[in-house]
Design a protein around this motif. Structure first.
Motif, PDB file in Angstrom:
ATOM      1  N   THR A  47       0.828  -1.206   0.000  1.00 42.26           N
ATOM      2  CA  THR A  47       0.000   0.000   0.000  1.00 42.26           C
ATOM      3  C   THR A  47       0.858   1.250   0.000  1.00 42.26           C
ATOM      4  OG1 THR A  47      -1.787  -1.145   1.161  1.00 42.26           O
ATOM      5  CG2 THR A  47      -1.770   1.251   1.274  1.00 42.26           C
ATOM      6  N   ARG A  48       1.914   1.262   0.806  1.00 35.82           N
ATOM      7  CA  ARG A  48       2.799   2.428   0.882  1.00 35.82           C
ATOM      8  C   ARG A  48       3.519   2.650  -0.440  1.00 35.82           C
ATOM      9  NH1 ARG A  48       8.207   4.040   2.300  1.00 35.82           N
ATOM     10  NH2 ARG A  48       8.907   1.877   2.106  1.00 35.82           N
ATOM     11  N   SER A  52      -1.217   4.084  -2.153  1.00 38.49           N
ATOM     12  CA  SER A  52      -2.663   3.863  -2.024  1.00 38.49           C
ATOM     13  C   SER A  52      -3.062   4.132  -0.582  1.00 38.49           C
ATOM     14  CB  SER A  52      -3.019   2.423  -2.407  1.00 38.49           C
ATOM     15  OG  SER A  52      -2.577   2.134  -3.715  1.00 38.49           O
ATOM     16  N   HIS A  53      -3.730   5.253  -0.359  1.00 38.85           N
ATOM     17  CA  HIS A  53      -4.116   5.605   1.003  1.00 38.85           C
ATOM     18  C   HIS A  53      -5.061   4.557   1.571  1.00 38.85           C
ATOM     19  CE1 HIS A  53      -2.178   9.524   1.298  1.00 38.85           C
ATOM     20  NE2 HIS A  53      -2.524   9.730   0.043  1.00 38.85           N
ATOM     21  N   ASP A  54      -4.773   4.120   2.774  1.00 40.98           N
ATOM     22  CA  ASP A  54      -5.513   3.040   3.412  1.00 40.98           C
ATOM     23  C   ASP A  54      -6.809   3.575   3.992  1.00 40.98           C
ATOM     24  OD1 ASP A  54      -6.367   0.794   4.644  1.00 40.98           O
ATOM     25  OD2 ASP A  54      -4.730   0.671   6.108  1.00 40.98           O
ATOM     26  N   ASP A  55      -7.929   3.077   3.465  1.00 41.03           N
ATOM     27  CA  ASP A  55      -9.237   3.462   3.997  1.00 41.03           C
ATOM     28  C   ASP A  55      -9.839   2.328   4.820  1.00 41.03           C
ATOM     29  OD1 ASP A  55      -9.220   5.985   2.744  1.00 41.03           O
ATOM     30  OD2 ASP A  55      -9.861   5.086   0.855  1.00 41.03           O
ATOM     31  N   ARG A 168       7.428  17.083  -7.756  1.00 39.88           N
ATOM     32  CA  ARG A 168       7.798  17.383  -6.377  1.00 39.88           C
ATOM     33  C   ARG A 168       6.591  17.301  -5.446  1.00 39.88           C
ATOM     34  NH1 ARG A 168      10.491  23.020  -6.538  1.00 39.88           N
ATOM     35  NH2 ARG A 168       8.621  23.407  -7.796  1.00 39.88           N
ATOM     36  N   ASP A 169       6.817  16.679  -4.276  1.00 41.97           N
ATOM     37  CA  ASP A 169       5.772  16.574  -3.245  1.00 41.97           C
ATOM     38  C   ASP A 169       4.459  16.064  -3.823  1.00 41.97           C
ATOM     39  OD1 ASP A 169       7.663  17.585  -1.557  1.00 41.97           O
ATOM     40  OD2 ASP A 169       6.681  19.517  -1.222  1.00 41.97           O
ATOM     41  N   ALA A 170       4.552  15.046  -4.674  1.00 41.11           N
ATOM     42  CA  ALA A 170       3.358  14.555  -5.357  1.00 41.11           C
ATOM     43  C   ALA A 170       2.440  13.758  -4.434  1.00 41.11           C
ATOM     44  CB  ALA A 170       3.773  13.680  -6.543  1.00 41.11           C
ATOM     45  N   LEU A 171       3.000  13.214  -3.363  1.00 44.20           N
ATOM     46  CA  LEU A 171       2.226  12.367  -2.465  1.00 44.20           C
ATOM     47  C   LEU A 171       2.416  12.823  -1.026  1.00 44.20           C
ATOM     48  CD1 LEU A 171       0.629   9.630  -2.000  1.00 44.20           C
ATOM     49  CD2 LEU A 171       2.881   8.573  -1.680  1.00 44.20           C
ATOM     50  N   LEU A 172       1.321  12.934  -0.302  1.00 46.79           N
ATOM     51  CA  LEU A 172       1.386  13.181   1.139  1.00 46.79           C
ATOM     52  C   LEU A 172       1.116  11.857   1.831  1.00 46.79           C
ATOM     53  CD1 LEU A 172       1.620  15.106   3.539  1.00 46.79           C
ATOM     54  CD2 LEU A 172      -0.850  15.537   3.326  1.00 46.79           C
ATOM     55  N   TRP A 173       2.161  11.291   2.450  1.00 44.40           N
ATOM     56  CA  TRP A 173       2.054   9.969   3.049  1.00 44.40           C
ATOM     57  C   TRP A 173       2.412  10.028   4.529  1.00 44.40           C
ATOM     58  CZ3 TRP A 173      -0.259   5.743   1.408  1.00 44.40           C
ATOM     59  CH2 TRP A 173      -0.068   4.573   2.142  1.00 44.40           C
ATOM     60  N   GLU A 174       1.414   9.900   5.371  1.00 46.66           N
ATOM     61  CA  GLU A 174       1.605   9.913   6.822  1.00 46.66           C
ATOM     62  C   GLU A 174       2.426  11.112   7.268  1.00 46.66           C
ATOM     63  OE1 GLU A 174       3.142   6.112   7.932  1.00 46.66           O
ATOM     64  OE2 GLU A 174       1.242   5.082   7.531  1.00 46.66           O
ATOM     65  N   GLY A 175       2.059  12.270   6.761  1.00 49.29           N
ATOM     66  CA  GLY A 175       2.684  13.524   7.148  1.00 49.29           C
ATOM     67  C   GLY A 175       3.933  13.889   6.381  1.00 49.29           C
ATOM     68  N   ASP A 179       8.325  12.859  -3.368  1.00 47.26           N
ATOM     69  CA  ASP A 179       8.425  13.118  -4.804  1.00 47.26           C
ATOM     70  C   ASP A 179       8.055  11.866  -5.600  1.00 47.26           C
ATOM     71  OD1 ASP A 179       9.404  15.617  -4.157  1.00 47.26           O
ATOM     72  OD2 ASP A 179      11.497  15.133  -4.627  1.00 47.26           O
ATOM     73  N   ALA A 180       7.645  12.090  -6.845  1.00 49.33           N
ATOM     74  CA  ALA A 180       7.403  10.985  -7.774  1.00 49.33           C
ATOM     75  C   ALA A 180       8.221  11.231  -9.033  1.00 49.33           C
ATOM     76  CB  ALA A 180       5.924  10.876  -8.119  1.00 49.33           C
ATOM     77  N   ALA A 181       8.853  10.195  -9.534  1.00 47.67           N
ATOM     78  CA  ALA A 181       9.600  10.281 -10.787  1.00 47.67           C
ATOM     79  C   ALA A 181       8.671   9.927 -11.936  1.00 47.67           C
ATOM     80  CB  ALA A 181      10.784   9.330 -10.763  1.00 47.67           C
ATOM     81  N   GLY A 182       8.601  10.835 -12.924  1.00 44.79           N
ATOM     82  CA  GLY A 182       7.850  10.548 -14.139  1.00 44.79           C
ATOM     83  C   GLY A 182       8.781   9.902 -15.158  1.00 44.79           C
TER      84      GLY A 182
END
Length: 213
Positions: A47-48, A52-55, A168-175, A179-182
């Motif tokens: 998931t991490r 995929s944000h855990d709901d 840059r800063d494409a994902l906010l994960w647990e605070g 970044d994400a590489a395209g």
């Protein structure tokens, strides 16, 4: 008719192939594969890495309904990854977000826990990317991979994906902002190296097919 001359119905994504390698077999995914794939949806590390944000607990009913419709999709290709040595379904490989006007699509791949590190992902990636260029006459296949998943990025680079830039800063994960590489691979690159850009010479292959209109 030779395999490389096989006609693909228009649009080509409606045809669901079976692709065979030395380590893995890719075949159309179905709802019957869900029990084998459920650990992929329940595992915190998977998931991490996929962002995929855990709901909460994944809804098995919704997932079963989703997989039951994959054979009917004419704008994407969802294939189960089967490990030949065991016969087990260990993941899925997907071409999605088809852009017919620009002859491109996206790519993603995911595995159940414990299936990594045996070359299965590299071969599965080569098989489905090769199919996209050689059978579907795509020009560009792209993906995004998060900075905390260097193993996946290594596999993509090994197959020939090229870094295009950083989101840059494409994902906010647990605070934490990540970044994400395209990355992308183009048809001319694929037909030069067939997914082995770092030394091994590509086998002889017919010219890139023209897109049917």
């Amino acid at each position: 008719m030779a395999d490389h001359e096989q006609e693909i119905p228009a649009p080509g994504f409606r045809f669901k192939p079976t692709l065979s390698g030395e380590l893995v077999l890719l075949r159309p995914v179905t709802e019957n594969d869900l029990p084998a794939l459920m650990p992929m949806f329940r595992d915190a590390e998977v998931t991490r890495l996929t962002g995929s944000h855990d709901d909460g607990e994944p809804d098995e009913g919704q997932l079963r309904a989703w997989y039951s419709t994959r054979a009917d999709q004419d704008d994407r290709l969802d294939l189960a990854v089967v490990e030949k040595a065991t016969g087990n379904v260990v993941g899925e490989a997907v071409l999605n977000e088809w852009d017919a006007d620009n002859e491109g699509c996206g790519f993603r791949i995911s595995f159940v826990p414990g299936a990594q590190g045996r070359g299965l992902g590299t071969e599965a990636t080569r098989l489905i990317i090769g199919y996209g260029f050689e059978k579907l006459a795509l020009h560009r296949i792209s993906l995004e991979v998060y900075a905390f998943n260097p193993r996946a990025r290594h596999v993509y680079e090994k197959v020939g994906f090229v870094l295009e830039g950083v989101l840059r800063d494409a994902l906010l994960w647990e605070g934490e902002r990540v970044d994400a590489a395209g990355m992308s691979i183009l048809a001319p690159e694929w037909f030069r190296h067939r997914g082995r850009p770092a030394g091994r010479r590509a086998p002889a292959h017919p010219a890139r097919p023209s897109r049917r209109r």
